[in-house]
Design an enzyme around this catalytic site. Structure first.
Site, PDB file in Angstrom:
ATOM      1  N   GLU A  43       0.855  -1.185   0.000  1.00 25.90           N
ATOM      2  CA  GLU A  43       0.000   0.000   0.000  1.00 25.90           C
ATOM      3  C   GLU A  43       0.894   1.240   0.000  1.00 25.90           C
ATOM      4  O   GLU A  43       2.033   1.208   0.475  1.00 25.90           O
ATOM      5  CB  GLU A  43      -0.844  -0.040   1.272  1.00 25.90           C
ATOM      6  CG  GLU A  43      -1.709   1.166   1.551  1.00 25.90           C
ATOM      7  CD  GLU A  43      -2.352   1.112   2.937  1.00 25.90           C
ATOM      8  OE1 GLU A  43      -3.424   1.688   3.098  1.00 25.90           O
ATOM      9  OE2 GLU A  43      -1.771   0.469   3.854  1.00 25.90           O
ATOM     10  N   LYS A 111      -9.774   0.873  -1.452  1.00 24.80           N
ATOM     11  CA  LYS A 111      -9.847   0.332  -0.090  1.00 24.80           C
ATOM     12  C   LYS A 111     -11.224   0.566   0.533  1.00 24.80           C
ATOM     13  O   LYS A 111     -11.720   1.692   0.572  1.00 24.80           O
ATOM     14  CB  LYS A 111      -8.760   0.991   0.754  1.00 24.80           C
ATOM     15  CG  LYS A 111      -8.606   0.440   2.169  1.00 24.80           C
ATOM     16  CD  LYS A 111      -7.463   1.167   2.871  1.00 24.80           C
ATOM     17  CE  LYS A 111      -7.205   0.656   4.267  1.00 24.80           C
ATOM     18  NZ  LYS A 111      -6.115   1.414   4.928  1.00 24.80           N
ATOM     19  N   CYS A 147      -4.496  -3.465   3.622  1.00 22.83           N
ATOM     20  CA  CYS A 147      -4.164  -3.154   5.010  1.00 22.83           C
ATOM     21  C   CYS A 147      -5.291  -3.437   6.015  1.00 22.83           C
ATOM     22  O   CYS A 147      -5.537  -4.579   6.360  1.00 22.83           O
ATOM     23  CB  CYS A 147      -3.682  -1.709   5.106  1.00 22.83           C
ATOM     24  SG  CYS A 147      -2.609  -1.388   6.544  1.00 22.83           S
TER      25      CYS A 147
END
Length: 273
Positions: A43, A111, A147
Site C-alpha cells: 500500500e 480500499k 491493510c
C-alpha cells in the site's frame, strides 16, 4: 500441479512518486530475474503516508499508473501496487487505490475499510470504496485487499466465493505494541477463513525516517500463508524481496477438507435480507 511463482517486494516508499516508481521498477526487474509471475508491492507505493496525498493523486489511467502498466508489459509479469486516485466526491479527498495490471489490463481496487483506529483517522483524507475486485492470471484468480481490510473476515470469504485462489493484502502497517503479533495472527486467520493463499506485502520498517510521524509507515514482515494456515515464507523488517512458489491445487484440497465457504441456512437468509 498448478504452480504460481509470487514475489512480495517489501520496499520503503518515500514522498516522491517518481523515485518510488523507479524503486518499483528495480524491484520488479529483480523479481522477474528470479522467475516471478506476480509481483506484489505494498500500500502507498506511490507516496508514503505522513505526506499530503491529494497533490499526487492521479486517475488509474494517468501517467504514474501508466508507468506501472508499461513495466508489467515489458517484463511479462503482473504487478500489484498501491497508489492514490482522486475521490469521486471531491472535497480534497483521495481514494486509497490498489492497481493490478498484467500490462494489457488494469484492475483498480479502492480500499473499503478505512483505518479510523488507534489514533489515526484515514477517513479525514480518504474516501472509501465499495467494490470487490478479482482478476485472472493464467489459471490463478487473485483477489485484492488493502491493510486494515485484513481485520474483516467477510471480505476474504466473499472474494474466495468469487473464485479467488490467492488474496493480496498490500499494507503500510502501523507500528506499536502487539502490532506485529496482530499482523501475523490476522493474515493467518484470513487464510483459514477463506481457505485461500494470503499474499501479505507490507512497507518495510522505515526506522529513523519515520521517528517523528504518527502515520502508519510499515513494520515489514511480509508473508505468504497457505490455505491451511501454514507460513510459506516471511520477510524480516528491512527492505526485502520474498519469492515463493504456491500450489493452486492446495486451495482445492483445503476447500474440500474445510468447507467453511458453504453458507449455512442462517447465512443464506441474511444474504437475502
Amino acid at each position: 500441479m498448478a504452480l504460481l511463482r509470487v514475489a512480495l517486494a517489501q520496499i520503503s516508499s518515500g514522498p516522491d512518486p517518481a523515485a518510488n516508481a523507479a524503486l518499483i521498477a528495480e524491484s520488479a526487474r529483480a523479481a522477474k530475474a528470479r522467475g516471478a509471475q506476480l509481483v506484489v508491492f505494498p500500500e502507498a507505493g506511490m507516496r508514503c503516508f505522513g505526506e499530503p496525498l491529494a497533490p499526487v493523486a492521479e486517475p488509474v489511467d494517468g501517467p504514474w499508473a501508466a508507468q506501472i502498466r508499461a513495466l508489467a508489459a515489458e517484463l511479462g509479469v503482473a504487478i500489484v501496487v498501491g497508489m492514490f486516485s482522486p475521490a469521486e466526491a471531491g472535497e480534497g479527498k483521495v481514494r486509497n487505490t490498489l492497481i493490478a495490471t498484467d500490462g494489457a489490463q488494469v484492475w483498480p481496487y479502492d480500499k473499503i475499510h478505512l483505518f479510523d483506529a488507534l489514533g489515526f483517522l484515514e477517513s479525514r483524507t480518504v474516501e472509501a470504496g465499495s467494490d470487490l475486485v478479482v482478476f485472472d492470471l493464467g489459471p490463478a484468480r487473485i483477489g485484492l485487499t488493502t491493510c486494515y481490510d485484513v481485520r474483516f473476515p467477510w471480505l476474504y470469504q466473499e472474494l474466495a466465493r468469487l473464485g479467488a485462489h490467492a488474496l493480496v493484502v498490500s499494507a503500510s502497517w502501523g507500528s506499536g505494541p502487539r502490532k506485529l503479533e496482530q499482523w501475523r495472527l490476522l493474515t493467518a486467520a484470513r487464510a483459514l477463513d477463506s481457505t485461500s493463499y494470503v499474499l501479505a506485502c507490507g512497507q518495510a520498517d522505515p526506522g529513523a525516517a519515520a521517528a517523528d510521524s504518527s502515520a502508519p509507515r510499515g513494520i515489514g514482515f511480509s508473508r505468504v500463508v497457505s490455505p491451511f494456515g501454514e507460513v510459506v515464507g516471511e520477510a524480516g523488517a528491512a527492505p526485502e524481496l520474498l519469492v515463493v512458489e504456491i500450489d493452486l491445487d492446495v486451495v482445492d484440497q483445503a476447500r474440500t477438507a474445510l468447507p467453511v465457504l458453504k453458507r449455512n441456512p442462517l447465512q443464506r437468509a441474511l444474504v437475502k435480507c
